[in-house]
Design a protein around this motif. Structure first.
Motif, PDB file in Angstrom:
ATOM      1  N   SER A   1       0.796  -1.223   0.000  1.00  0.00           N
ATOM      2  CA  SER A   1       0.000   0.000   0.000  1.00  0.00           C
ATOM      3  C   SER A   1       0.828   1.272   0.000  1.00  0.00           C
ATOM      4  CB  SER A   1      -0.923   0.026   1.220  1.00  0.00           C
ATOM      5  OG  SER A   1      -0.166  -0.010   2.427  1.00  0.00           O
ATOM      6  N   LEU A   2       2.157   1.177  -0.103  1.00  0.00           N
ATOM      7  CA  LEU A   2       2.977   2.380  -0.002  1.00  0.00           C
ATOM      8  C   LEU A   2       2.788   3.264  -1.232  1.00  0.00           C
ATOM      9  CD1 LEU A   2       5.826   2.437  -1.885  1.00  0.00           C
ATOM     10  CD2 LEU A   2       6.319   0.504  -0.438  1.00  0.00           C
ATOM     11  N   ASP A   3       3.039   4.546  -1.043  1.00  0.00           N
ATOM     12  CA  ASP A   3       2.995   5.523  -2.128  1.00  0.00           C
ATOM     13  C   ASP A   3       4.370   5.554  -2.779  1.00  0.00           C
ATOM     14  OD1 ASP A   3       2.552   7.591  -3.848  1.00  0.00           O
ATOM     15  OD2 ASP A   3       2.440   9.147  -2.304  1.00  0.00           O
ATOM     16  N   PRO A   4       4.499   5.127  -4.036  1.00  0.00           N
ATOM     17  CA  PRO A   4       5.844   5.062  -4.635  1.00  0.00           C
ATOM     18  C   PRO A   4       6.500   6.422  -4.772  1.00  0.00           C
ATOM     19  CG  PRO A   4       4.150   4.675  -6.286  1.00  0.00           C
ATOM     20  CD  PRO A   4       3.450   4.677  -4.970  1.00  0.00           C
ATOM     21  N   GLY A   5       5.717   7.491  -4.861  1.00  0.00           N
ATOM     22  CA  GLY A   5       6.312   8.808  -4.978  1.00  0.00           C
ATOM     23  C   GLY A   5       6.850   9.363  -3.682  1.00  0.00           C
ATOM     24  N   SER A   6       6.598   8.697  -2.560  1.00  0.00           N
ATOM     25  CA  SER A   6       7.060   9.185  -1.259  1.00  0.00           C
ATOM     26  C   SER A   6       8.343   8.518  -0.789  1.00  0.00           C
ATOM     27  CB  SER A   6       5.967   8.968  -0.208  1.00  0.00           C
ATOM     28  OG  SER A   6       5.720   7.582  -0.023  1.00  0.00           O
ATOM     29  N   LEU A   7       8.938   7.646  -1.591  1.00  0.00           N
ATOM     30  CA  LEU A   7      10.135   6.922  -1.171  1.00  0.00           C
ATOM     31  C   LEU A   7      11.322   7.872  -1.076  1.00  0.00           C
ATOM     32  CD1 LEU A   7      11.468   4.196  -0.499  1.00  0.00           C
ATOM     33  CD2 LEU A   7      11.964   3.949  -2.939  1.00  0.00           C
ATOM     34  N   ARG A   8      11.980   7.868   0.082  1.00  0.00           N
ATOM     35  CA  ARG A   8      13.189   8.652   0.305  1.00  0.00           C
ATOM     36  C   ARG A   8      14.218   7.717   0.947  1.00  0.00           C
ATOM     37  NH1 ARG A   8      10.250  11.131  -2.267  1.00  0.00           N
ATOM     38  NH2 ARG A   8       9.537  13.287  -2.095  1.00  0.00           N
ATOM     39  N   VAL A   9      15.454   7.783   0.457  1.00  0.00           N
ATOM     40  CA  VAL A   9      16.521   6.895   0.939  1.00  0.00           C
ATOM     41  C   VAL A   9      17.743   7.738   1.240  1.00  0.00           C
ATOM     42  CG1 VAL A   9      17.853   4.802   0.490  1.00  0.00           C
ATOM     43  CG2 VAL A   9      15.609   5.083  -0.567  1.00  0.00           C
ATOM     44  N   ARG A  10      18.434   7.418   2.322  1.00  0.00           N
ATOM     45  CA  ARG A  10      19.697   8.063   2.645  1.00  0.00           C
ATOM     46  C   ARG A  10      20.609   7.063   3.324  1.00  0.00           C
ATOM     47  NH1 ARG A  10      20.386  10.390   7.908  1.00  0.00           N
ATOM     48  NH2 ARG A  10      18.671   9.865   9.309  1.00  0.00           N
ATOM     49  N   VAL A  11      21.891   7.280   3.187  1.00  0.00           N
ATOM     50  CA  VAL A  11      22.910   6.409   3.775  1.00  0.00           C
ATOM     51  C   VAL A  11      23.236   6.926   5.165  1.00  0.00           C
ATOM     52  CG1 VAL A  11      25.216   5.448   3.509  1.00  0.00           C
ATOM     53  CG2 VAL A  11      23.806   5.885   1.489  1.00  0.00           C
ATOM     54  N   LEU A  12      23.239   6.027   6.132  1.00  0.00           N
ATOM     55  CA  LEU A  12      23.539   6.395   7.508  1.00  0.00           C
ATOM     56  C   LEU A  12      25.031   6.261   7.760  1.00  0.00           C
ATOM     57  CD1 LEU A  12      20.610   4.591   9.376  1.00  0.00           C
ATOM     58  CD2 LEU A  12      20.701   6.947   8.572  1.00  0.00           C
TER      59      LEU A  12
END
Length: 673
Positions: A53-64
């Motif tokens: 059910s996720l919104d594909p346009g809301s995906l945000r990724v960052r490296v920790l």
């Protein structure tokens, strides 16, 4: 998704992910997942565990961390494959088994009803009598024997029918219970007929170690919350504990197990971008620079389909009649090729959406980059020409989000009409089934609210607030309300007693709550516990930072109040031209508690807008304070406040005079209490 893309997706190394934190908004939630693994030489990895059910346009990724790597690409992909030989779904199998059993019992019951109807229809039929036959006596013994047989048979059949009816009711009850358990079960489970994997394909770049840890953030619908409170108070002191809790319901498709939960009143779908104002210059006209990533269509695009058009249309499938007016067996001539788009008009690199097509405006037929009307079939009328007012929009294209999503563009084939052939246009959604999952998830917004509960977006007003839970919580994805503890809020408490003896001679205990924090207390139900015993559930209004509210606790039988009044009517003035109505009020209070109490007695003085009527007060009461945040009062309210020691009594005397002209009278009579 094609087999080639599916194979390339499966060839990527997969990282498992774990849900770490969730922020629930007024509608919807933002989830954060953590994933860690080794980075392959190409830098492309696949992170699994995302919900459907996720919104594909809301995906945000960052490296920790300080790994020296960065994310250069992130996309949501969906892969489907036949289910493995895992354990079957127990609840769904139980419902199917009980459905079949219930149908079988209903069938036996229906057959029993048919037998009863058949036996009940048995009637004695005498033989046909001819005219020359003499009269015959009726065989009464045979009639009685048949009646006895029918009664005996119906008795046994009805007894069996009662057993079957009871079996049907029991089977339907078990089926209803199983269906209810299935409906309330968590939706964090794969479909029964196909295993669907939602993953994020990441591209990591930069110099760094072999391992990396990334954080994925995405939005999901199907999550709501309302605040609830629990107030513990002791009568011996003016202190208490206000515990903030929340009723959370979610049907996002994944169970929130051991997550850090935060609750917010904001709307995640509200636009937060600032308006962009273009500069206005006086002077020579300067060409507006084209957006980055856009160029003119390649040269020779029209000649690419020349051979396809020369071959003629594809043969019509069998069973489709020819158009009216066409000769039998005649092949219609091929349609003329569409004219090429005008040169010099910048269009998308590889796709030709007209500038007028952006921002919801339809492209002009035959305009730059716009579709050309298709030739009409023989026997059909041509479409009406476009209106002269629809002039093509000039200038560089202004692409939207869908046009800038290059990975989501689709190359149009040779069968496309107009200027779409051989160009890229926005395609369908990445997952057609995901829309159905999101619609099911959004059904939690229609859940009935608990008693005294208020939506956080309604009680927050013009401000937004966020509350972080003190410990990790578990919230299953079953679409029902679950109560979680957020934390303890320091509030000021003091007990006061309130009475309005002119309305009711009863003293009520109240709690004065003061919010000393920098966050507002939203409206919601509060469970009040006094001296360890549950007292009642009341409605707490929205309490702004620094605000004070009064909350009732019910009648206090140990504090008594008595009110008596006296009215005297007389005249005043040199010629007795004024009627004086003297009202005297006497209030007695008695405290039977073992501690001192503060009592507020409320009286009401009449008000008038007639200049000939005067009202003179003769008491030491005061008008209630008026201002922002104060309790509203009706005009003419007067207040006595006094501290009453334990076991003490007190008397309050007050009154007022109403002076009216002698020739006038109060509506309803002068002698009233």
């Amino acid at each position: 998704m094609t087999a080639e893309s599916h194979e390339s997706l499966e060839s990527l190394p997969g990282w498992g992910s774990a849900l770490d934190s969730v922020v629930v908004y007024a509608r919807g939630a933002v989830c954060r997942r953590l994933a860690r693994g080794s980075v392959p030489p190409g830098g492309r990895v696949r992170v699994t565990g995302l919900p459907r059910s996720l919104d594909p346009g809301s995906l945000r990724v960052r490296v920790l961390g300080e790994s020296g790597r960065r994310v250069t690409g992130a996309r949501v992909e969906v892969a489907a494959e036949p289910p493995g030989a895992g354990a079957p779904d127990g609840l769904r199998d139980e419902v199917e088994r009980l459905t079949e059993a219930c149908a079988a019992v209903r069938g036996r019951r229906d057959r029993q009803l048919g037998l009863i109807e058949e036996i009940g229809a048995l009637r004695p039929v005498p033989p046909a009598r001819r005219r020359e036959d003499p009269h015959r006596r009726t065989a009464a013994d045979a009639w009685l024997a048949l009646a006895d047989f029918v009664d005996e048979r119906l008795t046994g059949l009805h007894a069996r029918l009662a057993e079957l009816e009871e079996a049907v009711r029991e089977a339907e009850h078990r089926l209803a219970l199983a269906a209810d358990r299935l409906a309330r079960a968590s939706t964090d489970a794969p479909p029964p007929h196909v295993d669907t994997t939602v993953c994020a394909v990441l591209t990591l770049d930069g110099a760094g170690g072999p391992d990396a840890e990334v954080e994925l953030e995405y939005g999901v619908p199907g999550a709501v919350w309302v605040p609830t409170y629990r107030l513990s108070h002791r009568q011996d002191d003016d202190s208490g504990r206000l515990l903030l809790r929340a009723s959370v319901a979610q049907r996002t498709g994944e169970d929130w197990t051991g997550v850090r939960l935060a609750l917010a009143t904001a709307d995640p779908g509200r636009r937060a971008d600032l308006p962009r104002l273009r500069s206005v210059r006086i002077g020579r006209g300067q060409p507006t620079p084209a957006p980055s990533g856009w160029r003119e269509p390649p040269a020779g695009l029209r000649d690419l389909f020349a051979g396809y058009d020369a071959a003629g249309p594809a043969p019509a499938p069998a069973g489709i009649p020819l158009a009216v007016g066409a000769a039998s067996g005649a092949v219609p001539p091929p349609p003329p090729p569409p004219p090429p788009p005008p040169t010099g008009v910048p269009v998308a690199g590889g796709y030709g959406a007209a500038p007028a097509a952006f921002h919801g405006m339809p492209p002009a037929p035959g305009g730059p980059g716009g579709p050309v009307p298709a030739p009409a079939a023989p026997g059909r009328a041509l479409p009406p020409p476009p209106s002269p007012s629809s002039a093509p929009v000039t200038g560089p294209p202004r692409p939207g989000d869908a046009e800038l999503d290059y990975a989501g563009l689709v190359l149009c084939g040779p069968d496309e009409q107009g200027g779409r052939r051989g160009r890229l246009f926005p395609g369908a959604s990445f997952d057609p089934v995901a829309g159905e999952y999101r619609r099911r998830a959004e059904a939690v917004a229609a859940l009935p609210l608990p008693g005294h509960a208020v939506r956080p977006r309604e009680s927050a007003g013009s401000f937004d607030h966020r509350f972080d839970a003190a410990a990790r919580v578990d919230v299953p994805s079953d679409g029902t309300w679950h109560t979680v503890t957020v934390g303890e809020i320091p509030v000021g408490l003091r007990t006061e007693y309130l009475c309005a003896p002119s309305v009711e001679q009863t003293v009520y205990a109240t709690l004065i709550l003061s919010n000393a924090t920098d966050q507002a207390l939203l409206a919601g139900p509060v469970e009040v516990t006094v001296d360890g015993d549950f007292l009642l559930t009341a409605a707490l209004p929205t309490l702004a930072p620094g605000g004070v509210r009064r909350m009732g606790l019910g009648p206090a039988e140990a504090v008594r109040v008595t009110r008596r009044t006296r009215l005297r009517e007389s005249t005043a003035g040199l010629r007795s031209t004024t009627t004086v109505l003297d009202h005297e009020v006497h209030v007695e209070l008695a405290n039977r508690l073992a501690r001192p109490v503060t009592v507020e007695v409320r009286e009401r003085v009449p008000v008038t807008s007639d200049p000939d009527v005067r009202i003179e007060e003769k008491a030491d009461w005061t008008a209630p304070e008026a201002g922002a945040g104060s309790e509203p009062h009706v005009p003419g309210t007067r207040v006595w406040r006094l501290d009453l020691p334990a076991g003490a009594t007190a008397a309050l005397d007050g009154g007022y005079e109403i002076r009216i002209p002698a020739g006038k009278e109060l509506t309803g009579g002068n002698r009233r209490s």
